[in-house]
Scaffold this active site. Structure first.
Site, mmCIF file in Angstrom:
data_model
loop_
_atom_site.group_PDB
_atom_site.id
_atom_site.type_symbol
_atom_site.label_atom_id
_atom_site.label_comp_id
_atom_site.label_asym_id
_atom_site.label_seq_id
_atom_site.Cartn_x
_atom_site.Cartn_y
_atom_site.Cartn_z
ATOM 1 N N ARG A 185 0.812 -1.230 0.000
ATOM 2 C CA ARG A 185 0.000 0.000 0.000
ATOM 3 C C ARG A 185 0.845 1.281 0.000
ATOM 4 O O ARG A 185 0.337 2.361 0.286
ATOM 5 C CB ARG A 185 -0.976 0.023 1.183
ATOM 6 C CG ARG A 185 -2.047 -1.085 1.104
ATOM 7 C CD ARG A 185 -2.900 -0.893 -0.136
ATOM 8 N NE ARG A 185 -4.037 -1.777 -0.187
ATOM 9 C CZ ARG A 185 -4.073 -2.939 -0.878
ATOM 10 N NH1 ARG A 185 -2.986 -3.353 -1.521
ATOM 11 N NH2 ARG A 185 -5.159 -3.664 -0.904
ATOM 12 N N LEU A 186 2.125 1.171 -0.332
ATOM 13 C CA LEU A 186 2.960 2.369 -0.465
ATOM 14 C C LEU A 186 2.871 2.852 -1.917
ATOM 15 O O LEU A 186 3.845 2.821 -2.670
ATOM 16 C CB LEU A 186 4.409 2.073 -0.058
ATOM 17 C CG LEU A 186 4.643 1.924 1.442
ATOM 18 C CD1 LEU A 186 6.107 1.617 1.712
ATOM 19 C CD2 LEU A 186 4.220 3.201 2.177
#
Length: 206
Positions: A185-186
């Site tokens: 989720r970066l």
């Protein structure tokens, strides 16, 4: 089901200073990947009292001035744009883990621009533009088909002109955000904001 994105990075030095040029590259990538309707976009509008609505439309052209689409001016979106001439667009290219968000003011295209595009549409689409009172309540499918037959008879043997209530809009971007999916989720989020004739580029946290 949790989706794990493993897209390429989106870095400032590679994105460049012109968001329209970056958008052109991303759209070309979506077309090269043979995605279904790569020019499909969500168009969000709002009424004068701020009630939003959204629907899918097709991008029919873009340049340094903005993003263009066509519709019935008397449709719900047309009425809302008359009351509140601001809109948001969202492009989603899932297999590429990419999203583009556009926000800006909306203006009508010129009659000449709308006429030129209307002439490129298939005959059936041009006749349907005359037959359909878009967004209005109608009795049933049979009624709509009867209206189409009337239009076909009306314009038999001639090229139907553009209806006066049908034409194009241009979304003039004030901000354009590019999202590239990443692992854990970066994600990468780069936002361009218009400042006069230039763009300010900022990175947003995912």
């Amino acid at each position: 089901m949790r989706e794990e994105y493993r897209g390429v990075r989106l870095l400032e030095e590679e994105a460049g200073t012109d968001p329209l040029a970056l958008f052109a590259r991303w759209l070309a990538d979506a077309m090269a990947a043979e995605l279904h309707e790569p020019n499909a976009m969500t168009l969000a509008t709002a009424s004068a009292d701020g009630r939003p609505s959204a629907r899918m439309v097709l991008l029919k052209g873009f340049d340094g001035r903005g993003f263009c689409f066509y519709t019935n001016y008397e449709s719900r979106k047309g009425q809302e744009l008359a009351e509140n001439p601001w809109a948001a667009l969202v492009f989603w290219w899932g297999p590429l883990a990419r999203q583009v968000r556009v926000e800006g003011r909306v203006e009508k295209l010129t009659a000449e621009e709308s006429d030129a595009y209307f002439r490129t549409r298939p005959l059936g689409s041009r006749l349907s533009a005359w037959a359909s009172p878009q967004s209005r309540v109608i009795p049933d499918r049979a009624t709509l088909e009867a209206w189409l037959r009337e239009v076909e008879e009306r314009f038999a043997g001639q090229e139907p002109p553009r209806p006066p209530y049908w034409g194009g809009y241009r979304v003039i971007p004030q901000s354009i955000e590019f999202w590239q999916g990443g692992p854990d989720r970066l994600h990468d989020r780069l936002r361009y904001t218009r400042e006069g004739d230039t763009w300010r580029l900022e990175r947003l946290a995912p």
